[in-house]
Write an enzyme that holds these catalytic residues in place. Structure first.
Site, mmCIF file in Angstrom:
data_model
loop_
_atom_site.group_PDB
_atom_site.id
_atom_site.type_symbol
_atom_site.label_atom_id
_atom_site.label_comp_id
_atom_site.label_asym_id
_atom_site.label_seq_id
_atom_site.Cartn_x
_atom_site.Cartn_y
_atom_site.Cartn_z
ATOM 1 N N PHE A 9 -1.328 15.442 11.362
ATOM 2 C CA PHE A 9 0.023 14.976 11.672
ATOM 3 C C PHE A 9 1.030 15.819 10.885
ATOM 4 O O PHE A 9 0.741 16.282 9.780
ATOM 5 C CB PHE A 9 0.129 13.491 11.295
ATOM 6 C CG PHE A 9 1.456 12.875 11.639
ATOM 7 C CD1 PHE A 9 1.910 12.838 12.937
ATOM 8 C CD2 PHE A 9 2.253 12.327 10.643
ATOM 9 C CE1 PHE A 9 3.145 12.274 13.249
ATOM 10 C CE2 PHE A 9 3.473 11.747 10.942
ATOM 11 C CZ PHE A 9 3.922 11.730 12.249
ATOM 12 N N ASP A 66 -5.097 13.785 1.507
ATOM 13 C CA ASP A 66 -4.357 13.028 2.504
ATOM 14 C C ASP A 66 -5.378 12.115 3.182
ATOM 15 O O ASP A 66 -6.140 12.538 4.059
ATOM 16 C CB ASP A 66 -3.676 13.952 3.514
ATOM 17 C CG ASP A 66 -2.812 13.180 4.499
ATOM 18 O OD1 ASP A 66 -2.955 11.936 4.576
ATOM 19 O OD2 ASP A 66 -2.001 13.807 5.215
ATOM 20 N N HIS A 94 -6.008 8.605 7.165
ATOM 21 C CA HIS A 94 -6.959 8.131 8.184
ATOM 22 C C HIS A 94 -8.197 7.490 7.556
ATOM 23 O O HIS A 94 -9.141 7.188 8.287
ATOM 24 C CB HIS A 94 -7.471 9.312 9.027
ATOM 25 C CG HIS A 94 -6.421 9.989 9.853
ATOM 26 N ND1 HIS A 94 -6.708 10.998 10.737
ATOM 27 C CD2 HIS A 94 -5.091 9.790 9.954
ATOM 28 C CE1 HIS A 94 -5.608 11.416 11.331
ATOM 29 N NE2 HIS A 94 -4.598 10.703 10.861
ATOM 30 N N GLN A 143 0.851 2.645 8.367
ATOM 31 C CA GLN A 143 1.582 2.590 9.644
ATOM 32 C C GLN A 143 0.707 1.841 10.659
ATOM 33 O O GLN A 143 -0.505 1.730 10.483
ATOM 34 C CB GLN A 143 1.913 4.041 10.053
ATOM 35 C CG GLN A 143 2.529 4.219 11.412
ATOM 36 C CD GLN A 143 1.493 4.504 12.454
ATOM 37 O OE1 GLN A 143 0.364 4.907 12.131
ATOM 38 N NE2 GLN A 143 1.832 4.282 13.710
ATOM 39 N N LYS A 169 -2.960 2.515 11.756
ATOM 40 C CA LYS A 169 -3.966 2.837 10.737
ATOM 41 C C LYS A 169 -4.972 1.698 10.543
ATOM 42 O O LYS A 169 -4.711 0.553 10.881
ATOM 43 C CB LYS A 169 -3.278 3.181 9.411
ATOM 44 C CG LYS A 169 -2.320 4.366 9.518
ATOM 45 C CD LYS A 169 -3.014 5.638 9.988
ATOM 46 C CE LYS A 169 -2.133 6.873 9.921
ATOM 47 N NZ LYS A 169 -1.014 6.882 10.868
ATOM 48 N N ARG A 179 13.838 4.992 -12.113
ATOM 49 C CA ARG A 179 13.745 4.151 -13.312
ATOM 50 C C ARG A 179 12.430 4.416 -14.033
ATOM 51 O O ARG A 179 11.467 4.875 -13.412
ATOM 52 C CB ARG A 179 13.803 2.667 -12.932
ATOM 53 C CG ARG A 179 15.124 2.266 -12.309
ATOM 54 C CD ARG A 179 15.197 0.752 -12.090
ATOM 55 N NE ARG A 179 16.487 0.408 -11.531
ATOM 56 C CZ ARG A 179 16.693 0.018 -10.268
ATOM 57 N NH1 ARG A 179 15.671 -0.106 -9.430
ATOM 58 N NH2 ARG A 179 17.900 -0.259 -9.854
ATOM 59 N N TYR A 217 20.028 0.041 -14.695
ATOM 60 C CA TYR A 217 20.923 1.115 -14.242
ATOM 61 C C TYR A 217 20.740 2.414 -15.020
ATOM 62 O O TYR A 217 21.655 3.218 -15.102
ATOM 63 C CB TYR A 217 22.382 0.644 -14.256
ATOM 64 C CG TYR A 217 22.689 -0.271 -13.089
ATOM 65 C CD1 TYR A 217 22.429 0.132 -11.774
ATOM 66 C CD2 TYR A 217 23.234 -1.533 -13.288
ATOM 67 C CE1 TYR A 217 22.677 -0.703 -10.704
ATOM 68 C CE2 TYR A 217 23.499 -2.378 -12.219
ATOM 69 C CZ TYR A 217 23.212 -1.950 -10.918
ATOM 70 O OH TYR A 217 23.468 -2.770 -9.861
ATOM 71 N N ARG A 267 10.548 1.397 -2.077
ATOM 72 C CA ARG A 267 9.638 0.297 -2.416
ATOM 73 C C ARG A 267 9.114 -0.433 -1.175
ATOM 74 O O ARG A 267 9.818 -0.603 -0.189
ATOM 75 C CB ARG A 267 10.364 -0.699 -3.330
ATOM 76 C CG ARG A 267 10.772 -0.110 -4.673
ATOM 77 C CD ARG A 267 11.439 -1.158 -5.534
ATOM 78 N NE ARG A 267 12.599 -1.744 -4.920
ATOM 79 C CZ ARG A 267 13.858 -1.479 -5.273
ATOM 80 N NH1 ARG A 267 14.116 -0.623 -6.249
ATOM 81 N NH2 ARG A 267 14.869 -2.064 -4.672
HETATM 82 C C1 LIG Z 1 -2.920 12.677 8.422
HETATM 83 C C2 LIG Z 1 -1.634 11.924 8.220
HETATM 84 N N1 LIG Z 1 -0.946 12.104 7.084
HETATM 85 C C3 LIG Z 1 0.205 11.452 6.845
HETATM 86 C C4 LIG Z 1 0.725 10.570 7.765
HETATM 87 C C5 LIG Z 1 2.043 9.922 7.492
HETATM 88 O O1 LIG Z 1 1.987 8.548 7.433
HETATM 89 P P1 LIG Z 1 3.262 7.660 7.798
HETATM 90 O O2 LIG Z 1 3.379 7.620 9.284
HETATM 91 O O3 LIG Z 1 2.926 6.320 7.200
HETATM 92 O O4 LIG Z 1 4.441 8.281 7.156
HETATM 93 C C6 LIG Z 1 0.038 10.336 8.957
HETATM 94 C C7 LIG Z 1 0.541 9.385 9.966
HETATM 95 O O5 LIG Z 1 0.123 9.295 11.079
HETATM 96 C C8 LIG Z 1 -1.177 11.040 9.197
HETATM 97 O O6 LIG Z 1 -1.860 10.889 10.348
#
Ligand SMILES: Cc1ncc(COP(=O)(O)O)c(C=O)c1O
Length: 410
Positions: free
Chosen positions: A102, A173, A176, A199, A202, A231, A238, A248
């Site tokens: 992605f 990363d 997945h 997301q 997932k 922070r 602040y 967050r």
């Molecule tokens: C391989 C990969 N990395 C990062 C992300 C980014 O995630 P998000 O959509 O939560 O920002 C995705 C989202 O589909 C992804 O497939």
């Protein structure tokens, strides 16, 4: 040409579907509904009023992954960028990424003022090919981002050995890869940091969300600060020390994730079993090559079930037309990415806006042949929720492919 009987027409052409059930996602019950309702009734909907629920989930997820720390945030793109920044990258540093992933894997590198360097994927895993990494390393390289694509582990032994030799950081990363394992360790917990997305598609979801896991206290403290407008622990509300923002997670997302996490192991086991069964079934079909197992992954979580398609065994039917027919038969599937990332207009047009990417960086001459093939006629995805079906459903997926093959060959 022989006309097939009506009952043996493709669903796309009005025949009966091979797969008649649907596959719900997300999966929840009254437990999730009640937990969310309780927060709504309590009226403490955001931080800092209710940040204890966010911390509970972070601790649960860290324990699940086997890491010391976890810091949640708004999504799996921000989690990647914050992890990069916390690894100490500087403008113009190079970061090795795969092109079959992605956009966020590479666009967050740009957003961290760094240069994505695309390295081709392994034809048997569609993951970063360690044999190609070393040739791409220069004196500017700082980080490697292996993507555990589809939930299958990258060759972490080889990647970590290269990183150690060249003093590079490794950010996994794992967007997945919730619950998947490499040599018995959870993916995301093996490099300097791991980044996950929550997301809605997932394997663990709260609609949106992300998290960084790490064993490194300095990365942990910095990601926490960057996610909370700079922070720092012990500082005043602040007082802001780092260039962070409000990234967050909310308590509603956190309780959903806490409950969904309890379902994850059972779901992952089922996907893994069904994935192995599909491998068995699909490897018997001429022109379909499932991805091999046994490359270090002790548990695959099949965020996607990938297979390689050969149009020649389907009367020359293009992948796009094949996937259209398979979807019409009721198999939740997709053709995948249309291009490797470097072909995206962002890179081809060097549309880097305010980010400090050196003028010499040119993506128009990048070519990763395996990724091009995967995006072209080869790579097909079956989506994770379909792997939560029964063995009979897996048999129906195979039958749908066989039906297409039989009918295009008539
Ligand atoms: C391989 C990969 N990395 C990062 C992300 C980014 O995630 P998000 O959509 O939560 O920002 C995705 C989202 O589909 C992804 O497939």
């Amino acid at each position: 040409m022989t006309q097939a009987p009506a009952s043996d027409q493709l669903a796309l052409h009005g025949g009966p579907k091979t797969v008649t059930r649907t596959f719900p996602w997300p999966i929840y019950d009254e437990t999730e509904v009640e937990a969310v309702a309780e927060i709504i009734r309590g009226g403490k909907w955001g931080n800092p009023d209710c940040s204890d629920l966010v911390e509970v989930f972070e601790q649960e997820f860290a324990a699940y992954c086997g890491t010391k720390y976890a810091v949640s945030c708004v999504n799996g793109s921000v989690s990647l960028r914050l992890a990069l920044m916390a690894c100490g990258v500087r403008p113009g540093d190079e970061v090795i990424v795969p092109p079959y992933t992605f956009i966020a894997t590479a666009s967050t590198v740009i957003e961290a003022n760094c240069v994505p360097v695309f390295v081709d994927i392994d034809p048997d895993t569609y993951n970063l090919d360690p044999r190609a990494i070393e040739a791409a390393i220069t004196e500017r390289t700082r980080v490697i981002i292996p993507v555990h694509f589809a939930g299958q582990a990258c060759d972490m032994d080889a990647i970590l050995a290269i990183a150690r030799r060249h003093k590079l950081r490794v950010i996994e990363d794992a967007a997945h890869a919730h619950g998947a394992e490499y040599r018995g360790r959870k993916l995301g917990s093996i490099g300097d940091a791991g980044s996950f997305s929550f997301q809605s598609s997932k394997n663990l979801t709260s609609g949106e969300g992300g998290i960084v896991v790490t064993n490194d206290e300095a990365i942990y403290q910095l990601v926490r600060s960057l996610r909370n407008v700079g922070r720092v622990e012990g500082g005043q509300w602040y007082d802001h020390y780092n260039p962070g923002c409000n990234y967050r997670l909310t308590p509603v997302q956190a309780v959903l994730l806490s409950h969904q996490l309890r379902r994850l192991d059972g779901q992952t086991r089922l996907r893994d079993e069904n994935g192995q069964y599909l491998n068995e079934l699909l490897s018997r079909i001429d022109g379909i090559r499932p991805m091999p197992r046994g490359l270090g992954e002790t548990r695959h979580c099949y965020h996607l079930y990938l297979f390689r398609y050969d149009p020649a065994a389907f009367g020359g039917l293009s992948k796009v037309d094949f996937v259209e027919r398979l979807a019409a038969e009721g198999v939740p599937c997709f053709r995948g990415y249309p291009h490797p990332l470097y072909k995206q207009p962002l890179f081809q047009n060097r549309n880097f806006m305010c980010y400090a990417i050196p003028e010499t960086v040119d993506y128009t001459n990048v070519c990763c042949p395996v990724a091009e093939r995967a995006c072209g006629e080869e790579g097909v995805w079956i989506l994770q929720h379909a792997l939560l079906g029964t063995r009979a459903d897996m048999e129906a997926f195979a039958a749908a492919i066989e039906k297409i093959q039989r009918l295009v060959r008539v």
